[in-house]
Design an enzyme around this catalytic site. Structure first.
Site, mmCIF file in Angstrom:
data_model
loop_
_atom_site.group_PDB
_atom_site.id
_atom_site.type_symbol
_atom_site.label_atom_id
_atom_site.label_comp_id
_atom_site.label_asym_id
_atom_site.label_seq_id
_atom_site.Cartn_x
_atom_site.Cartn_y
_atom_site.Cartn_z
ATOM 1 C CG PHE A 10 -2.197 0.821 1.011
ATOM 2 C CD1 PHE A 10 -3.056 0.592 -0.055
ATOM 3 C CD2 PHE A 10 -2.505 1.836 1.912
ATOM 4 C CE1 PHE A 10 -4.203 1.359 -0.222
ATOM 5 C CE2 PHE A 10 -3.650 2.607 1.755
ATOM 6 C CZ PHE A 10 -4.495 2.368 0.684
ATOM 7 C CB THR A 101 4.733 -6.243 -2.561
ATOM 8 O OG1 THR A 101 5.062 -7.118 -3.649
ATOM 9 C CG2 THR A 101 3.523 -6.753 -1.831
ATOM 10 N N GLY A 211 13.009 13.405 -10.181
ATOM 11 C CA GLY A 211 12.367 12.166 -9.741
ATOM 12 C C GLY A 211 12.212 11.129 -10.834
ATOM 13 C CD GLU A 214 13.976 4.917 -7.893
ATOM 14 O OE1 GLU A 214 14.247 5.302 -6.735
ATOM 15 O OE2 GLU A 214 12.811 4.773 -8.307
ATOM 16 C CE LYS A 229 9.205 -0.779 -17.977
ATOM 17 N NZ LYS A 229 9.399 0.683 -18.052
#
Length: 350
Positions: A10, A101, A211, A214, A229
């Site tokens: 979450f 997650t 942003g 990373e 991907k």
């Protein structure tokens, strides 16, 4: 009661989807007959809460914002706190598991275990985690089919841009000979800034400030993100699993301003391209910087935008562009999958 949903994870993406459930409640019901009811949240950092009758989404989001722990949700009859992710999947009354997650893309864990457990317990899943689709697509899709449940993963390639569903649904009947795309917005942003004269180091620093990259940008700049991907596209659209480690992969970390300028002088541009090619019955995939002509439609894709080009035998080349990241966009990709689950469920009831 509507579609009972449990969030496994979450963070920002999960919360973005919960906000969409809250903000779009009326239109989802009116347009699609979809009435999502959040019954559980389990997060390794934020704790867990389960209410079989449904949690108040506004209150849930406020508790997370104020305290960072869903277990501070008010106690009420029937509520259960403290379950781990697997207990929540097995023992909650959820119909749909939203698996978002933090997962190690190299192993696909813990998402693979979460998805496998959900399917074994006859619960559908939507996820934005690349690892399970890149590493275990055929095993998990077979398990979903065996148990008669739905598996959606639209957001794994281009976030809210329908790079997976669009070719399956609207390009049906075509034989897709090749897929090539700019599948990583960070590297495309860096290359675009270098075209303006910035060094690689300065462009990367700017991407981190905004942003897009990373603190450790390795996965993006070395091409690993695009490689996963490419593996997903090969499995899902070409029906050919290729282990990510078997895909030739080179990033942009050694790109120089001189290379960019030389390309410009020759009416060309450097792009980090994922390429999946079907030829003589076999499928191959690569991820590497390629020099393309400025007339190439992919050459005009600048900044953090993603793009994918499908070479089709009947319709010719079809290109799709859009955001490849962002909390709202990624939350929306999960909503796309849930809406499609709802449509399929409605059709089976007719």
């Amino acid at each position: 009661m509507g579609l009972k949903v449990a969030f496994i994870g979450f963070g920002g993406v999960g919360q973005a989807l919960a906000k969409l459930f809250k903000d779009q409640k009326v239109s989802l019901k009116d347009s699609y007959g979809l009435d999502p009811v959040v019954v559980a949240v389990s997060d390794v950092m934020k704790g867990s809460v389960y209410q079989p009758g449904g949690l108040d989404i506004e209150q849930l989001l406020k508790v997370v914002e104020d305290t960072g722990n869903v277990e501070n949700y008010p106690d009420e009859p029937g509520i259960v706190k403290g379950w781990d992710s697997l207990e929540t999947i097995k023992h909650s009354n959820a119909d749909m598991i939203v698996e978002v997650t933090f997962t190690d893309v190299k192993t696909g864990q813990p998402a693979i275990d979460h998805i496998r457990t959900a399917f074994e317990n006859k619960k559908s899943v939507v996820t934005t985690n690349k690892g399970p689709v890149a590493l275990a697509y055929h095993e998990l899709s077979s398990l979903a089919e065996k148990n008669g449940v739905f598996w959606g993963f639209e957001g794994t390639v281009m976030s809210g841009t329908p790079a997976l569903r669009m070719p399956i649904s609207t390009l049906a009947g075509n034989d897709i000979k090749e897929i090539k795309g700019i599948l990583n917005g960070t590297t495309n942003y860096i290359l675009t800034e270098m075209e303006k004269g910035k060094t690689y180091e300065d462009a990367l620093e700017k991407a981190q400030e905004l942003g897009y990259a990373e603190a450790d940008p390795t996965s993006d700049v070395e091409g690993y993100d695009a490689r996963y991907k490419a593996a997903i596209l090969s499995s899902y659209l070409m029906n050919t699993p290729i282990p990510p480690q078997d895909i030739e992969c080179k990033g942009i970390s050694d790109m120089t301003v001189d290379k960019i300028e030389e390309a410009k002088e020759n009416n060309k541009k450097w792009k980090l391209l994922a390429r999946i090619t079907k030829e003589n019955g076999s499928v191959t995939a690569t991820v590497k910087p390629e020099l393309i002509d400025t007339e190439n439609p992919l050459a005009g894709v600048s900044g953090a935008t993603n793009a994918i080009l499908y070479e089709c035998d009947l319709s010719g080349p079809i290109m799709l562009t859009g955001a490849g990241a962002g909390l709202i966009e990624t939350g929306y990709s999960l909503l796309i999958d849930i809406i499609n689950f709802q449509r399929q469920s409605a059709l089976t009831k007719i």
